[in-house]
Motif scaffolding. Structure first.
Motif, mmCIF file in Angstrom:
data_model
loop_
_atom_site.group_PDB
_atom_site.id
_atom_site.type_symbol
_atom_site.label_atom_id
_atom_site.label_comp_id
_atom_site.label_asym_id
_atom_site.label_seq_id
_atom_site.Cartn_x
_atom_site.Cartn_y
_atom_site.Cartn_z
ATOM 1 N N LYS A 110 4.863 0.136 4.823
ATOM 2 C CA LYS A 110 3.694 0.835 4.288
ATOM 3 C C LYS A 110 3.209 1.903 5.282
ATOM 4 O O LYS A 110 2.864 3.016 4.903
ATOM 5 N N TYR A 140 5.379 4.794 5.141
ATOM 6 C CA TYR A 140 5.116 5.573 3.913
ATOM 7 C C TYR A 140 3.934 6.522 4.142
ATOM 8 O O TYR A 140 3.975 7.697 3.773
ATOM 9 N N SER A 200 2.340 -4.305 -3.488
ATOM 10 C CA SER A 200 1.238 -3.355 -3.350
ATOM 11 C C SER A 200 0.416 -3.325 -4.645
ATOM 12 O O SER A 200 0.966 -3.450 -5.733
ATOM 13 N N ARG A 201 -0.925 -3.140 -4.491
ATOM 14 C CA ARG A 201 -1.788 -3.115 -5.675
ATOM 15 C C ARG A 201 -2.091 -1.680 -6.099
ATOM 16 O O ARG A 201 -3.117 -1.402 -6.704
ATOM 17 N N ILE A 202 -1.171 -0.794 -5.757
ATOM 18 C CA ILE A 202 -1.353 0.621 -6.121
ATOM 19 C C ILE A 202 -1.516 0.764 -7.635
ATOM 20 O O ILE A 202 -0.773 0.150 -8.401
ATOM 21 N N GLN A 254 -7.137 11.540 3.615
ATOM 22 C CA GLN A 254 -6.697 10.317 2.930
ATOM 23 C C GLN A 254 -5.865 9.462 3.867
ATOM 24 O O GLN A 254 -6.002 8.247 3.896
ATOM 25 N N TYR A 280 -8.023 7.527 6.218
ATOM 26 C CA TYR A 280 -8.696 6.421 5.535
ATOM 27 C C TYR A 280 -7.712 5.279 5.251
ATOM 28 O O TYR A 280 -7.963 4.124 5.598
ATOM 29 N N GLN A 281 -6.559 5.630 4.623
ATOM 30 C CA GLN A 281 -5.593 4.591 4.216
ATOM 31 C C GLN A 281 -5.051 3.836 5.423
ATOM 32 O O GLN A 281 -4.854 2.630 5.378
ATOM 33 N N TYR A 308 -10.367 17.888 -7.419
ATOM 34 C CA TYR A 308 -10.189 17.734 -8.874
ATOM 35 C C TYR A 308 -10.768 18.952 -9.612
ATOM 36 O O TYR A 308 -10.205 19.413 -10.607
ATOM 37 N N LYS A 351 -14.565 -1.832 -6.202
ATOM 38 C CA LYS A 351 -14.719 -2.209 -4.791
ATOM 39 C C LYS A 351 -15.803 -3.273 -4.616
ATOM 40 O O LYS A 351 -15.771 -4.055 -3.685
HETATM 41 N N1 COA Z 1 -1.523 6.997 -3.560
HETATM 42 C C1 COA Z 1 -0.786 5.943 -3.118
HETATM 43 N N2 COA Z 1 -1.290 4.697 -2.901
HETATM 44 C C2 COA Z 1 -2.591 4.524 -3.148
HETATM 45 C C3 COA Z 1 -3.424 5.564 -3.607
HETATM 46 C C4 COA Z 1 -2.845 6.851 -3.795
HETATM 47 N N3 COA Z 1 -3.547 7.895 -4.209
HETATM 48 N N4 COA Z 1 -4.683 5.094 -3.750
HETATM 49 C C5 COA Z 1 -4.648 3.796 -3.407
HETATM 50 N N5 COA Z 1 -3.400 3.446 -3.038
HETATM 51 C C6 COA Z 1 -2.917 2.101 -2.640
HETATM 52 C C7 COA Z 1 -3.646 1.547 -1.437
HETATM 53 O O1 COA Z 1 -3.007 1.940 -0.224
HETATM 54 C C8 COA Z 1 -3.546 0.046 -1.674
HETATM 55 O O2 COA Z 1 -2.218 -0.331 -1.332
HETATM 56 P P1 COA Z 1 -1.834 -1.865 -0.879
HETATM 57 O O3 COA Z 1 -2.124 -2.764 -2.027
HETATM 58 O O4 COA Z 1 -0.367 -1.753 -0.567
HETATM 59 O O5 COA Z 1 -2.659 -2.166 0.331
HETATM 60 C C9 COA Z 1 -3.644 -0.057 -3.197
HETATM 61 O O6 COA Z 1 -3.247 1.211 -3.708
HETATM 62 C C10 COA Z 1 -5.025 -0.424 -3.694
HETATM 63 O O7 COA Z 1 -5.930 0.566 -3.263
HETATM 64 P P2 COA Z 1 -7.454 0.574 -3.747
HETATM 65 O O8 COA Z 1 -8.146 -0.589 -3.094
HETATM 66 O O9 COA Z 1 -7.542 0.699 -5.224
HETATM 67 O O10 COA Z 1 -8.006 1.919 -3.162
HETATM 68 P P3 COA Z 1 -8.184 2.404 -1.664
HETATM 69 O O11 COA Z 1 -9.498 1.923 -1.132
HETATM 70 O O12 COA Z 1 -7.000 2.126 -0.825
HETATM 71 O O13 COA Z 1 -8.273 3.994 -1.889
HETATM 72 C C11 COA Z 1 -9.100 6.057 -2.787
HETATM 73 C C12 COA Z 1 -9.234 4.528 -2.775
HETATM 74 C C13 COA Z 1 -10.005 6.617 -3.858
HETATM 75 C C14 COA Z 1 -9.496 6.625 -1.434
HETATM 76 C C15 COA Z 1 -7.609 6.394 -3.045
HETATM 77 O O14 COA Z 1 -7.217 5.848 -4.265
HETATM 78 C C16 COA Z 1 -7.349 7.879 -3.033
HETATM 79 O O15 COA Z 1 -7.200 8.472 -1.985
HETATM 80 N N6 COA Z 1 -7.309 8.486 -4.210
HETATM 81 C C17 COA Z 1 -7.172 9.914 -4.384
HETATM 82 C C18 COA Z 1 -5.764 10.349 -4.583
HETATM 83 C C19 COA Z 1 -5.753 11.730 -5.149
HETATM 84 O O16 COA Z 1 -6.626 12.090 -5.885
HETATM 85 N N7 COA Z 1 -4.758 12.526 -4.829
HETATM 86 C C20 COA Z 1 -4.671 13.839 -5.356
HETATM 87 C C21 COA Z 1 -5.546 14.772 -4.596
HETATM 88 S S1 COA Z 1 -6.008 16.135 -5.595
#
Ligand code: COA
Length: 355
Positions: A121, A124, A177-179, A227, A230-231, A273, A321
């Motif tokens: 991860k 990635y 992963s819960r993606i 991002q 944060y991730q 967005y 959340k």
């Molecule tokens: N891409 C890939 N993986 C993602 C993801 C994304 N955009 N958003 C969340 N995940 C993954 C997380 O890493 C987590 O993985 P895990 O289960 O392996 O640990 C899983 O999905 C669950 O994540 P979740 O708890 O729902 O959200 P988060 O707190 O990790 O992130 C956000 C929330 C809103 C910050 C995140 O979803 C995000 O950055 N979204 C925006 C993406 C976007 O809009 N991209 C285009 C830009 S214009």
């Protein structure tokens, strides 16, 4: 000299017999391992089936308001059991989804150790960061100079990048992963959109849109850096939470850090967005131009779909959340429990070796 060669050959032969013996033992254990893995999978399916029946009955009894306190306790135990089953499932191989089956065939991509999962991860996330740095440099270059081969190489890089993300994310999904489905679909759609951009002819409408597109990509790459921070923070903190000896971080601490991180990130995401919506609007306006090719209305529609999907999914993350806290508590609890068991077993093994 000849004798020495024969002696060496005999020695090698006896070594080989040992190898054959060890290999046989290894194959036997492998067969046993597959048998036990299958047993565990069957047990999990059985547990889940019975849990679903018990949960249904609880719902019915809940309506009749019988034994309320005991039922609440039982509900909490069921949630705990679900988290435990999830933890057990993470140690077992899982079949590939359809997409992975199509592109990789039936090769096993399950990662069974927690440490290796974490590394995959982390890698990635780093991959996304490196590609967004390369992307930002190329987008700035393309914004500054107009050179068709450079433009095409950048768009080709985008096709390759999004396509690679879909594969990596499918592997992450197999490994627990819960993606959310939308983010995966988002990367599939982005691959298609980048493919259409690649074959969009170098005409007037492209000349009009290209600079806006490059600025959009520069912005998105910057957001991707935020991002990433944060991730990665979430990833390392969750790992620390699951570790038995780590007392520096609590679930409360994790949540307050996460909310701070989210509230910093969300305005940048929503601005992105709005930019996507603006791209859709610009392309929609261009689609009325008499010289416009089919690429323009399709891309306008795709940018609009991405805008709607991203906005709705990100908005839905916020309430989820709040509900996540309890689930996270159970997950961390069962993670700690399983690491405790593992440590106890290793300690016992070591002490029996010393005896
Ligand atoms: N891409 C890939 N993986 C993602 C993801 C994304 N955009 N958003 C969340 N995940 C993954 C997380 O890493 C987590 O993985 P895990 O289960 O392996 O640990 C899983 O999905 C669950 O994540 P979740 O708890 O729902 O959200 P988060 O707190 O990790 O992130 C956000 C929330 C809103 C910050 C995140 O979803 C995000 O950055 N979204 C925006 C993406 C976007 O809009 N991209 C285009 C830009 S214009």
């Amino acid at each position: 000299m000849t004798e020495q060669i024969f002696e060496e050959w005999d020695e090698l032969n006896s070594d080989f017999k040992q190898l054959e013996f060890d290999n046989k033992a290894y194959l036997q254990q492998l067969e046993q391992l597959h048998g036990i893995q299958k047993k565990c999978v069957d047990h999990i399916a059985h547990q889940r089936y019975r849990l679903s029946i018990i949960s249904k009955t609880i719902k019915e009894l809940g309506k009749k308001k019988i034994n309320k306190e005991k039922l609440t306790e039982l509900k909490s135990d069921i949630m705990k059991r679900k988290a435990q089953l999830y933890e057990v499932e993470q140690t077992l191989p899982k079949p590939n989804g359809i997409y992975l089956k199509i592109i990789l065939g039936n090769v096993n991509v399950s990662i069974l150790s927690k440490e290796e999962k974490f590394k995959y991860k982390d890698e990635y996330e780093k991959f996304k960061l490196i590609l967004s740095i390369i992307g930002i440099v190329m987008a700035i270059l393309n914004f500054s100079v107009r050179f068709r081969p450079l433009e095409l190489s950048y768009i080709f890089l985008l096709v390759w990048y999004y396509c690679t993300l879909t594969i990596r994310e499918s592997i992450l999904k197999v490994n627990g992963s819960r993606i959310r489905g939308w983010w995966r679909l988002h990367h599939f759609l982005s691959t298609v959109a980048a493919g259409i951009l690649l074959i969009w002819p170098d005409n007037e409408s492209w000349s009009y849109f290209r600079n806006q597109f490059m600025v959009f990509n520069i912005y998105i790459s910057l957001v991707q850096y935020l991002q990433f921070r944060y991730q990665r923070g979430v990833l390392y903190r969750l790992k620390a939470l699951g570790e038995r000896h780590n007392m520096d971080i609590t679930i409360e601490g994790f949540h307050s850090w996460m909310w701070r991180g989210l509230s910093f990130l969300l305005p940048f995401l929503f601005a992105g967005y709005i930019f996507q919506f603006y791209n859709a609007y610009t392309l929609y306006s261009l689609s009325y131009d008499h010289e416009t090719t089919w690429h323009v209305p399709i891309l306008s529609f795709m940018f609009f779909v991405l805008f709607v999907g991203n906005t709705l999914t990100t908005i839905s993350v916020i309430p989820s959340k709040f509900q996540e806290k309890v689930k996270l508590q159970y997950r961390i609890m069962s993670q700690r429990l399983s690491s405790q068991l593992l440590c106890r077993e290793t300690e016992e093994e070591e002490s029996s070796k010393q005896d």
